[in-house]
Design a protein around this motif. Structure first.
Motif, PDB file in Angstrom:
ATOM      1  N   THR A   1      56.492  45.446  39.086  1.00  0.00           N
ATOM      2  CA  THR A   1      55.201  44.828  39.370  1.00  0.00           C
ATOM      3  C   THR A   1      55.353  43.358  39.749  1.00  0.00           C
ATOM      4  O   THR A   1      54.656  42.869  40.642  1.00  0.00           O
ATOM      5  CB  THR A   1      54.258  44.986  38.172  1.00  0.00           C
ATOM      6  OG1 THR A   1      54.179  46.374  37.851  1.00  0.00           O
ATOM      7  CG2 THR A   1      52.868  44.492  38.484  1.00  0.00           C
TER       8      THR A   1
ATOM      9  N   LEU B   1      56.400  43.236  43.356  1.00  0.00           N
ATOM     10  CA  LEU B   1      55.277  43.521  44.240  1.00  0.00           C
ATOM     11  C   LEU B   1      54.314  42.333  44.279  1.00  0.00           C
ATOM     12  O   LEU B   1      53.813  41.966  45.345  1.00  0.00           O
ATOM     13  CB  LEU B   1      54.557  44.785  43.779  1.00  0.00           C
ATOM     14  CG  LEU B   1      53.420  45.287  44.654  1.00  0.00           C
ATOM     15  CD1 LEU B   1      53.917  45.587  46.057  1.00  0.00           C
ATOM     16  CD2 LEU B   1      52.798  46.523  44.027  1.00  0.00           C
ATOM     17  N   HIS B   2      54.069  41.723  43.140  1.00  0.00           N
ATOM     18  CA  HIS B   2      53.187  40.548  43.082  1.00  0.00           C
ATOM     19  C   HIS B   2      53.748  39.412  43.928  1.00  0.00           C
ATOM     20  O   HIS B   2      53.011  38.741  44.653  1.00  0.00           O
ATOM     21  CB  HIS B   2      53.015  40.107  41.628  1.00  0.00           C
ATOM     22  CG  HIS B   2      52.121  38.931  41.468  1.00  0.00           C
ATOM     23  ND1 HIS B   2      52.616  37.652  41.340  1.00  0.00           N
ATOM     24  CD2 HIS B   2      50.774  38.819  41.436  1.00  0.00           C
ATOM     25  CE1 HIS B   2      51.603  36.808  41.227  1.00  0.00           C
ATOM     26  NE2 HIS B   2      50.476  37.494  41.280  1.00  0.00           N
ATOM     27  N   TRP B   3      55.060  39.195  43.856  1.00  0.00           N
ATOM     28  CA  TRP B   3      55.677  38.152  44.667  1.00  0.00           C
ATOM     29  C   TRP B   3      55.482  38.435  46.148  1.00  0.00           C
ATOM     30  O   TRP B   3      55.178  37.530  46.927  1.00  0.00           O
ATOM     31  CB  TRP B   3      57.163  38.039  44.340  1.00  0.00           C
ATOM     32  CG  TRP B   3      57.819  36.968  45.141  1.00  0.00           C
ATOM     33  CD1 TRP B   3      57.915  35.650  44.816  1.00  0.00           C
ATOM     34  CD2 TRP B   3      58.442  37.121  46.418  1.00  0.00           C
ATOM     35  NE1 TRP B   3      58.567  34.976  45.814  1.00  0.00           N
ATOM     36  CE2 TRP B   3      58.903  35.848  46.805  1.00  0.00           C
ATOM     37  CE3 TRP B   3      58.666  38.201  47.259  1.00  0.00           C
ATOM     38  CZ2 TRP B   3      59.565  35.634  48.003  1.00  0.00           C
ATOM     39  CZ3 TRP B   3      59.322  37.988  48.456  1.00  0.00           C
ATOM     40  CH2 TRP B   3      59.767  36.722  48.818  1.00  0.00           C
ATOM     41  N   GLN B   4      55.670  39.693  46.528  1.00  0.00           N
ATOM     42  CA  GLN B   4      55.497  40.053  47.939  1.00  0.00           C
ATOM     43  C   GLN B   4      54.083  39.787  48.402  1.00  0.00           C
ATOM     44  O   GLN B   4      53.862  39.235  49.479  1.00  0.00           O
ATOM     45  CB  GLN B   4      55.806  41.526  48.162  1.00  0.00           C
ATOM     46  CG  GLN B   4      57.249  41.841  48.266  1.00  0.00           C
ATOM     47  CD  GLN B   4      57.450  43.303  48.595  1.00  0.00           C
ATOM     48  OE1 GLN B   4      56.630  44.150  48.266  1.00  0.00           O
ATOM     49  NE2 GLN B   4      58.547  43.593  49.244  1.00  0.00           N
ATOM     50  N   ILE B   5      53.113  40.174  47.601  1.00  0.00           N
ATOM     51  CA  ILE B   5      51.720  40.023  48.005  1.00  0.00           C
ATOM     52  C   ILE B   5      51.346  38.557  48.134  1.00  0.00           C
ATOM     53  O   ILE B   5      50.629  38.170  49.058  1.00  0.00           O
ATOM     54  CB  ILE B   5      50.795  40.751  47.002  1.00  0.00           C
ATOM     55  CG1 ILE B   5      50.982  42.253  47.135  1.00  0.00           C
ATOM     56  CG2 ILE B   5      49.336  40.383  47.220  1.00  0.00           C
ATOM     57  CD1 ILE B   5      50.336  43.054  46.043  1.00  0.00           C
ATOM     58  N   THR B   6      51.836  37.722  47.234  1.00  0.00           N
ATOM     59  CA  THR B   6      51.451  36.310  47.280  1.00  0.00           C
ATOM     60  C   THR B   6      52.239  35.503  48.299  1.00  0.00           C
ATOM     61  O   THR B   6      51.743  34.473  48.755  1.00  0.00           O
ATOM     62  CB  THR B   6      51.618  35.654  45.891  1.00  0.00           C
ATOM     63  OG1 THR B   6      52.963  35.811  45.448  1.00  0.00           O
ATOM     64  CG2 THR B   6      50.666  36.267  44.885  1.00  0.00           C
ATOM     65  N   ASN B   7      53.433  35.914  48.674  1.00  0.00           N
ATOM     66  CA  ASN B   7      54.275  35.094  49.542  1.00  0.00           C
ATOM     67  C   ASN B   7      54.409  35.578  50.977  1.00  0.00           C
ATOM     68  O   ASN B   7      54.741  34.780  51.848  1.00  0.00           O
ATOM     69  CB  ASN B   7      55.672  34.945  48.946  1.00  0.00           C
ATOM     70  CG  ASN B   7      55.628  34.111  47.687  1.00  0.00           C
ATOM     71  OD1 ASN B   7      54.920  33.116  47.615  1.00  0.00           O
ATOM     72  ND2 ASN B   7      56.370  34.524  46.693  1.00  0.00           N
TER      73      ASN B   7
ATOM     74  N   ARG C   1      45.579  34.449  37.840  1.00  0.00           N
ATOM     75  CA  ARG C   1      44.782  34.178  39.035  1.00  0.00           C
ATOM     76  C   ARG C   1      43.403  33.653  38.671  1.00  0.00           C
ATOM     77  O   ARG C   1      42.892  32.728  39.284  1.00  0.00           O
ATOM     78  CB  ARG C   1      44.644  35.438  39.885  1.00  0.00           C
ATOM     79  CG  ARG C   1      44.122  35.153  41.287  1.00  0.00           C
ATOM     80  CD  ARG C   1      43.949  36.396  42.067  1.00  0.00           C
ATOM     81  NE  ARG C   1      42.533  36.749  41.872  1.00  0.00           N
ATOM     82  CZ  ARG C   1      42.017  37.906  42.111  1.00  0.00           C
ATOM     83  NH1 ARG C   1      42.761  38.895  42.521  1.00  0.00           N
ATOM     84  NH2 ARG C   1      40.741  38.134  41.935  1.00  0.00           N
TER      85      ARG C   1
ATOM     86  N   VAL D   1      59.795  43.784  52.844  1.00  0.00           N
ATOM     87  CA  VAL D   1      58.813  44.685  52.239  1.00  0.00           C
ATOM     88  C   VAL D   1      59.419  46.065  52.015  1.00  0.00           C
ATOM     89  O   VAL D   1      59.340  46.624  50.921  1.00  0.00           O
ATOM     90  CB  VAL D   1      57.543  44.771  53.111  1.00  0.00           C
ATOM     91  CG1 VAL D   1      56.611  45.849  52.604  1.00  0.00           C
ATOM     92  CG2 VAL D   1      56.842  43.427  53.154  1.00  0.00           C
TER      93      VAL D   1
ATOM     94  N   ARG E   1      52.942  36.973  54.513  1.00  0.00           N
ATOM     95  CA  ARG E   1      51.702  36.960  55.290  1.00  0.00           C
ATOM     96  C   ARG E   1      51.858  37.843  56.522  1.00  0.00           C
ATOM     97  O   ARG E   1      52.950  37.999  57.060  1.00  0.00           O
ATOM     98  CB  ARG E   1      51.375  35.533  55.733  1.00  0.00           C
ATOM     99  CG  ARG E   1      51.227  34.556  54.599  1.00  0.00           C
ATOM    100  CD  ARG E   1      49.885  34.767  53.912  1.00  0.00           C
ATOM    101  NE  ARG E   1      49.772  33.863  52.778  1.00  0.00           N
ATOM    102  CZ  ARG E   1      49.696  34.280  51.522  1.00  0.00           C
ATOM    103  NH1 ARG E   1      49.725  35.545  51.234  1.00  0.00           N
ATOM    104  NH2 ARG E   1      49.567  33.415  50.546  1.00  0.00           N
TER     105      ARG E   1
END
Length: 93
Positions: A18, A21-27, A88, A40, A29
């Motif tokens: 998780t 995945l969180h790092w991917q979503i926040t970093n 967040r 990804v 674009r």
């Protein structure tokens, strides 16, 4: 005792999955170059491989260890999702 180990292993893999995945979503674009897609897909395959290895290894020891590891994995993911939402909301974004 071994059930605690399987639960801990599931918690660890779920949390790491998780957080990745969180790092991917926040970093990452959508307007980034196509090389971002490699990150990804690579991270997705790594998360899948870690989860499959954990559950496969636990299943080789029996159905109960596999179920305990799966519960730990789910709890680890839920805990990290809760942490991400909490952090967040504290930032106000």
């Amino acid at each position: 005792m071994t059930r605690i180990v399987w639960l801990g292993a599931g918690l660890f893999i779920g949390a790491i999955s998780t957080l990745s995945l969180h790092w991917q979503i926040t970093n990452l674009r959508p307007n980034q170059p196509r090389s971002a897609a490699v990150w990804v897909v690579g991270a997705m395959l790594l998360r899948l491989a870690m989860t499959a290895a954990l559950l496969g290894w636990a299943l080789s020891k029996g159905i109960i260890p596999m179920l305990v590891a799966a519960c730990g994995w789910t709890l680890g993911r839920l805990a990290m999702i809760g942490w991400a939402e909490f952090s967040r909301s504290r930032r106000g974004t």
